[in-house]
Design a protein around this motif. Structure first.
Motif, PDB file in Angstrom:
ATOM      1  N   LEU A 186     -18.090 -15.584  76.649  1.00 31.70           N
ATOM      2  CA  LEU A 186     -17.995 -16.900  76.022  1.00 31.70           C
ATOM      3  C   LEU A 186     -16.578 -17.439  75.820  1.00 31.70           C
ATOM      4  CD1 LEU A 186     -21.040 -16.683  73.615  1.00 31.70           C
ATOM      5  CD2 LEU A 186     -20.876 -17.778  75.864  1.00 31.70           C
ATOM      6  N   PRO A 187     -15.549 -16.619  75.604  1.00 34.41           N
ATOM      7  CA  PRO A 187     -14.201 -17.208  75.540  1.00 34.41           C
ATOM      8  C   PRO A 187     -13.810 -17.932  76.837  1.00 34.41           C
ATOM      9  CG  PRO A 187     -14.187 -15.060  74.509  1.00 34.41           C
ATOM     10  CD  PRO A 187     -15.529 -15.207  75.184  1.00 34.41           C
ATOM     11  N   ALA A 188     -14.225 -17.415  77.972  1.00 32.57           N
ATOM     12  CA  ALA A 188     -13.933 -18.085  79.250  1.00 32.57           C
ATOM     13  C   ALA A 188     -14.706 -19.394  79.361  1.00 32.57           C
ATOM     14  CB  ALA A 188     -14.263 -17.166  80.421  1.00 32.57           C
ATOM     15  N   VAL A 189     -15.931 -19.426  78.841  1.00 26.15           N
ATOM     16  CA  VAL A 189     -16.711 -20.673  78.817  1.00 26.15           C
ATOM     17  C   VAL A 189     -15.970 -21.713  77.986  1.00 26.15           C
ATOM     18  CG1 VAL A 189     -18.837 -21.735  77.940  1.00 26.15           C
ATOM     19  CG2 VAL A 189     -18.950 -19.581  79.223  1.00 26.15           C
ATOM     20  N   GLU A 190     -15.466 -21.303  76.837  1.00 29.53           N
ATOM     21  CA  GLU A 190     -14.730 -22.206  75.948  1.00 29.53           C
ATOM     22  C   GLU A 190     -13.512 -22.798  76.658  1.00 29.53           C
ATOM     23  OE1 GLU A 190     -13.131 -22.082  71.400  1.00 29.53           O
ATOM     24  OE2 GLU A 190     -12.761 -20.300  72.624  1.00 29.53           O
ATOM     25  N   VAL A 191     -12.762 -21.966  77.362  1.00 29.08           N
ATOM     26  CA  VAL A 191     -11.558 -22.427  78.070  1.00 29.08           C
ATOM     27  C   VAL A 191     -11.929 -23.407  79.187  1.00 29.08           C
ATOM     28  CG1 VAL A 191      -9.698 -21.669  79.621  1.00 29.08           C
ATOM     29  CG2 VAL A 191     -10.132 -20.447  77.482  1.00 29.08           C
ATOM     30  N   ARG A 192     -12.967 -23.097  79.962  1.00 31.78           N
ATOM     31  CA  ARG A 192     -13.374 -24.003  81.048  1.00 31.78           C
ATOM     32  C   ARG A 192     -13.863 -25.326  80.483  1.00 31.78           C
ATOM     33  NH1 ARG A 192     -15.884 -19.433  82.750  1.00 31.78           N
ATOM     34  NH2 ARG A 192     -17.973 -20.327  82.853  1.00 31.78           N
ATOM     35  N   ALA A 193     -14.615 -25.280  79.390  1.00 30.44           N
ATOM     36  CA  ALA A 193     -15.104 -26.518  78.773  1.00 30.44           C
ATOM     37  C   ALA A 193     -13.945 -27.356  78.238  1.00 30.44           C
ATOM     38  CB  ALA A 193     -16.099 -26.197  77.666  1.00 30.44           C
ATOM     39  N   ALA A 194     -12.920 -26.711  77.710  1.00 35.69           N
ATOM     40  CA  ALA A 194     -11.765 -27.426  77.166  1.00 35.69           C
ATOM     41  C   ALA A 194     -11.005 -28.188  78.241  1.00 35.69           C
ATOM     42  CB  ALA A 194     -10.840 -26.461  76.440  1.00 35.69           C
ATOM     43  N   GLN A 195     -11.108 -27.765  79.483  1.00 33.62           N
ATOM     44  CA  GLN A 195     -10.431 -28.458  80.582  1.00 33.62           C
ATOM     45  C   GLN A 195     -10.900 -29.909  80.704  1.00 33.62           C
ATOM     46  OE1 GLN A 195      -7.886 -26.997  82.323  1.00 33.62           O
ATOM     47  NE2 GLN A 195      -8.235 -25.336  80.873  1.00 33.62           N
ATOM     48  N   LEU A 196     -12.121 -30.181  80.282  1.00 34.32           N
ATOM     49  CA  LEU A 196     -12.664 -31.538  80.371  1.00 34.32           C
ATOM     50  C   LEU A 196     -11.895 -32.538  79.505  1.00 34.32           C
ATOM     51  CD1 LEU A 196     -16.461 -30.649  80.274  1.00 34.32           C
ATOM     52  CD2 LEU A 196     -15.097 -31.257  82.284  1.00 34.32           C
ATOM     53  N   PHE A 197     -11.226 -32.045  78.461  1.00 34.30           N
ATOM     54  CA  PHE A 197     -10.476 -32.938  77.576  1.00 34.30           C
ATOM     55  C   PHE A 197      -9.242 -33.534  78.256  1.00 34.30           C
ATOM     56  CE2 PHE A 197     -12.939 -30.635  74.424  1.00 34.30           C
ATOM     57  CZ  PHE A 197     -13.361 -31.679  73.609  1.00 34.30           C
ATOM     58  N   THR A 198      -8.755 -32.906  79.307  1.00 34.21           N
ATOM     59  CA  THR A 198      -7.576 -33.388  80.021  1.00 34.21           C
ATOM     60  C   THR A 198      -7.785 -34.811  80.515  1.00 34.21           C
ATOM     61  OG1 THR A 198      -7.013 -31.155  80.688  1.00 34.21           O
ATOM     62  CG2 THR A 198      -6.036 -32.918  81.966  1.00 34.21           C
ATOM     63  N   GLU A 199      -8.981 -35.109  81.004  1.00 30.58           N
ATOM     64  CA  GLU A 199      -9.291 -36.432  81.540  1.00 30.58           C
ATOM     65  C   GLU A 199      -9.388 -37.499  80.462  1.00 30.58           C
ATOM     66  OE1 GLU A 199     -12.917 -36.104  83.767  1.00 30.58           O
ATOM     67  OE2 GLU A 199     -12.292 -34.177  84.608  1.00 30.58           O
ATOM     68  N   HIS A 200      -9.366 -37.094  79.192  1.00 28.51           N
ATOM     69  CA  HIS A 200      -9.587 -38.040  78.096  1.00 28.51           C
ATOM     70  C   HIS A 200      -8.422 -38.077  77.114  1.00 28.51           C
ATOM     71  CE1 HIS A 200     -13.620 -38.698  79.565  1.00 28.51           C
ATOM     72  NE2 HIS A 200     -13.687 -37.400  79.739  1.00 28.51           N
ATOM     73  N   GLY A 201      -7.227 -37.731  77.616  1.00 27.10           N
ATOM     74  CA  GLY A 201      -6.024 -37.872  76.820  1.00 27.10           C
ATOM     75  C   GLY A 201      -5.722 -36.737  75.870  1.00 27.10           C
ATOM     76  N   HIS A 202      -6.388 -35.602  76.031  1.00 22.46           N
ATOM     77  CA  HIS A 202      -6.157 -34.474  75.125  1.00 22.46           C
ATOM     78  C   HIS A 202      -5.845 -33.209  75.920  1.00 22.46           C
ATOM     79  CE1 HIS A 202      -7.467 -36.968  71.827  1.00 22.46           C
ATOM     80  NE2 HIS A 202      -8.534 -37.303  72.526  1.00 22.46           N
ATOM     81  N   ALA A 203      -4.842 -33.314  76.777  1.00 19.49           N
ATOM     82  CA  ALA A 203      -4.474 -32.187  77.647  1.00 19.49           C
ATOM     83  C   ALA A 203      -4.064 -30.951  76.857  1.00 19.49           C
ATOM     84  CB  ALA A 203      -3.354 -32.603  78.592  1.00 19.49           C
ATOM     85  N   ASP A 204      -3.502 -31.160  75.638  1.00 16.40           N
ATOM     86  CA  ASP A 204      -3.086 -30.005  74.834  1.00 16.40           C
ATOM     87  C   ASP A 204      -4.254 -29.080  74.513  1.00 16.40           C
ATOM     88  OD1 ASP A 204      -0.541 -30.980  74.880  1.00 16.40           O
ATOM     89  OD2 ASP A 204      -0.538 -31.679  72.808  1.00 16.40           O
ATOM     90  N   LEU A 205      -5.444 -29.639  74.373  1.00 19.84           N
ATOM     91  CA  LEU A 205      -6.615 -28.813  74.078  1.00 19.84           C
ATOM     92  C   LEU A 205      -6.969 -27.917  75.258  1.00 19.84           C
ATOM     93  CD1 LEU A 205      -8.895 -31.375  72.227  1.00 19.84           C
ATOM     94  CD2 LEU A 205      -7.369 -29.669  71.246  1.00 19.84           C
TER      95      LEU A 205
END
Length: 170
Positions: free
Chosen positions: A13-32
Motif C-alpha cells: 500500500l505505500p507504493a499505491v499511495e505514492v502512485r496515486a499522489a502522482q495525479l496531483f502533479t497535473e492539478h498544481g500540487h507537484a509537491d505532494l
C-alpha cells in the motif's frame, strides 16, 4: 473486493499511495507527488491503529485503501488512495461505501473528510457520493483542528474544504 486491512498489505500500500499522489502533479500540487513512500512498518502501525479498508484486485492484490478514525460524532477519512492503473473503475466509491457502512454500524452521525476544493478526484468526486461542504465555523472543534492539521505545507487553506455526509439514520 473490499476487506479490512491485514498487516501483509503494508508491503503493497505505500507504493499505491505514492502512485496515486502522482495525479496531483497535473492539478498544481507537484509537491505532494514528491513525498517518499512510507516504510512498510510505519504504514502498518498507522493502518492497524485506525479503521482501514483495502481494495483488492484478483490478480494484482491490494490496489487501494482508505484509512479512517472517529472524530467527534463522525468517522473521518484520513486518506483514500487507489492505484492510478485501477482508477475510474468504482473502487474509490466502493471504499467510501464501506466507510459509510462502518459509520452507521458504529452509530455515528456520518462521515467527514478534508480535501482539495477544485481537484476533480477530490471534492467533486466526494460530492458525487453525497458529501457536501461543511463550513468550518459550523464544525465541531475537533474537526476544525483536524482540518487545519491536514492542510499540506505551502497549500492555501482556501483551496481546501471540509466535507460531510450524514447518515440517513442519524
Amino acid at each position: 473486493m473490499i476487506r479490512p486491512y491485514r498487516p501483509a498489505d503494508a508491503q503493497h500500500l505505500p507504493a499505491v499511495e505514492v502512485r496515486a499522489a502522482q495525479l496531483f502533479t497535473e492539478h498544481g500540487h507537484a509537491d505532494l507527488a514528491t513525498t517518499p513512500a512510507m516504510e512498510a512498518d510505519a504504514f502498518d502501525r498507522l493502518a492497524a491503529q485506525r479503521r482501514t479498508f483495502v481494495a483488492v484486485h484478483v490478480a494484482d492484490g491490494p490496489v487501494g485503501f482508505v484509512i479512517t478514525s472517529p472524530i467527534d460524532a463522525f468517522l473521518h477519512v484520513e486518506e483514500l488512495s487507489v492505484a492510478p492503473e485501477h482508477g475510474r473503475r468504482g473502487l474509490g466509491g466502493r471504499l467510501l461505501q464501506t466507510v459509510i457502512g462502518e459509520s452507521r454500524a458504529l452509530g455515528l452521525e456520518g462521515v467527514s473528510l478534508s480535501t482539495f476544493r477544485d481537484v476533480p478526484f477530490n471534492a467533486p468526486f466526494y460530492e458525487r457520493h453525497g458529501f457536501a461542504e461543511w463550513p468550518l465555523d459550523a464544525a465541531p472543534e475537533a474537526l476544525k483542528d483536524r482540518f487545519l492539521i491536514e492542510i499540506p505545507p505551502d497549500v492555501s487553506p482556501e483551496s481546501r474544504v471540509l466535507m460531510l455526509r450524514r447518515n440517513s439514520n442519524a
